[in-house]
Scaffold this active site. Sequence first.
Site, mmCIF file in Angstrom:
data_model
loop_
_atom_site.group_PDB
_atom_site.id
_atom_site.type_symbol
_atom_site.label_atom_id
_atom_site.label_comp_id
_atom_site.label_asym_id
_atom_site.label_seq_id
_atom_site.Cartn_x
_atom_site.Cartn_y
_atom_site.Cartn_z
ATOM 1 N N ARG A 81 0.841 -1.211 0.000
ATOM 2 C CA ARG A 81 0.000 0.000 0.000
ATOM 3 C C ARG A 81 0.870 1.253 0.000
ATOM 4 O O ARG A 81 0.551 2.242 -0.680
ATOM 5 C CB ARG A 81 -0.944 -0.013 1.196
ATOM 6 C CG ARG A 81 -1.979 1.102 1.125
ATOM 7 C CD ARG A 81 -3.076 0.929 2.158
ATOM 8 N NE ARG A 81 -2.562 0.988 3.512
ATOM 9 C CZ ARG A 81 -3.244 0.643 4.594
ATOM 10 N NH1 ARG A 81 -4.500 0.234 4.491
ATOM 11 N NH2 ARG A 81 -2.709 0.729 5.792
ATOM 12 N N LYS A 184 -2.599 6.621 1.491
ATOM 13 C CA LYS A 184 -2.480 6.955 2.915
ATOM 14 C C LYS A 184 -1.558 8.163 3.054
ATOM 15 O O LYS A 184 -0.359 8.029 3.360
ATOM 16 C CB LYS A 184 -1.966 5.740 3.704
ATOM 17 C CG LYS A 184 -2.328 5.809 5.180
ATOM 18 C CD LYS A 184 -2.324 4.441 5.813
ATOM 19 C CE LYS A 184 -2.433 4.490 7.321
ATOM 20 N NZ LYS A 184 -3.665 5.078 7.832
ATOM 21 N N GLU A 220 -16.366 5.709 4.501
ATOM 22 C CA GLU A 220 -15.610 5.115 5.603
ATOM 23 C C GLU A 220 -15.596 6.059 6.782
ATOM 24 O O GLU A 220 -16.130 7.168 6.738
ATOM 25 C CB GLU A 220 -14.188 4.765 5.168
ATOM 26 C CG GLU A 220 -13.320 5.943 4.800
ATOM 27 C CD GLU A 220 -11.869 5.534 4.517
ATOM 28 O OE1 GLU A 220 -11.330 4.685 5.247
ATOM 29 O OE2 GLU A 220 -11.295 6.075 3.570
#
Length: 340
Positions: A81, A184, A220
Amino acid sequence: MTVDLDWENLGFEYSELPFRYISYYKDGQWDQGQLTQDATLHISESSPALHYGQQAFEGLKAYRTKDGTVQLFRPDKNAERLQKTANRLLMPQVPTDKFVEACKTVVKANKDYVPPYGTGATLYLRPLLIGVGEVIGVQPAKEYIFTVFAMPVGNYFKGGLAPTNFVVSRDYDRAAPYGTGAAKVGGNYAASLLPGGQAHDNGFSDVIYLDPATHTKIEEVGSANFFGITKDGEFVTPLSPSILPSITKYSLLQLAEERLGLKPVEGDVPIDELNRFAEAGACGTAAVISPIGGIQDGDNFHIFYSETEVGPVTRQLYDLLTGIQFGDVEAPEGWIVKVD
Ligand code: PLP
Ligand code: COI
């Protein structure tokens, strides 16, 4: 020998441990990297990480098992990620081997701070990748720092396995439809500070964000992914290009199907169809599995299973996931990486 700390009552707070790992990227390559006791980063005032948000981070944990050994949960997925995030922000990738070795090295160097088995506490690792050096126009850095530091932590949300309430943000989005929601990067979290702060002030654990294009579907939580368990045995999580692909969520999708016989579904979760769900929760590395008691959306307050008690399926998922993480339940192939 572990140090003497009040392990059962740790919150999710920074503490400075003796060692962290640091590696520098210059002239198109990473150096070998090393442990350091210096907890302060020394970087140029013109670093693109500071001005233009050219930075990324990860979060994963080290777990102490019953026999005293220490293990990581799917660190290769965090490495992958971070590589995807790096691509989005034109940063150099940290190879998976380097990432996992750095994590292991930091855990080993600070092993006395890995919380004892049975306390529920873990060692949280924070890998960080930042663009540094002398740049002032909007352009990528030529030099980068990759660092991994760690600290012992307890619950992220105050309730732990006791449900807490969340609030829908109608005034603010955390990410744009084709922005950086799936990466992220700190900017997503900077955007969530104001609505998150307002949510806390009003007694909620965190914000539920809706899809930024239509504001009709759950995306989310500010710090975790959302899941719901339907009355007919589906484990449902939102599918969207602007949410962070949670490693915990993908682990739960697999465990729900393989171990509990639930039907895993990634798809739309309309905010006006919450009645479908018997239970709901937030999941992530820091959040683990945090049951959602109710969701406030404007004047409407929707209660799922209970405001005070965790639902049975959420409890089963929690026991499975944490059982695997702490080494009590057999893990799917490749999920556990031993540190020592
Ligand atoms: N969504 C957001 C916004 C997060 O910050 C996190 C935490 O990493 C997650 C979801 C959960 O992701 P993971 O399960 O990989 O920790
Ligand atoms: C994590 O779960 O690792 C995260 O990065 C969430 C963060 C907001 C603490």
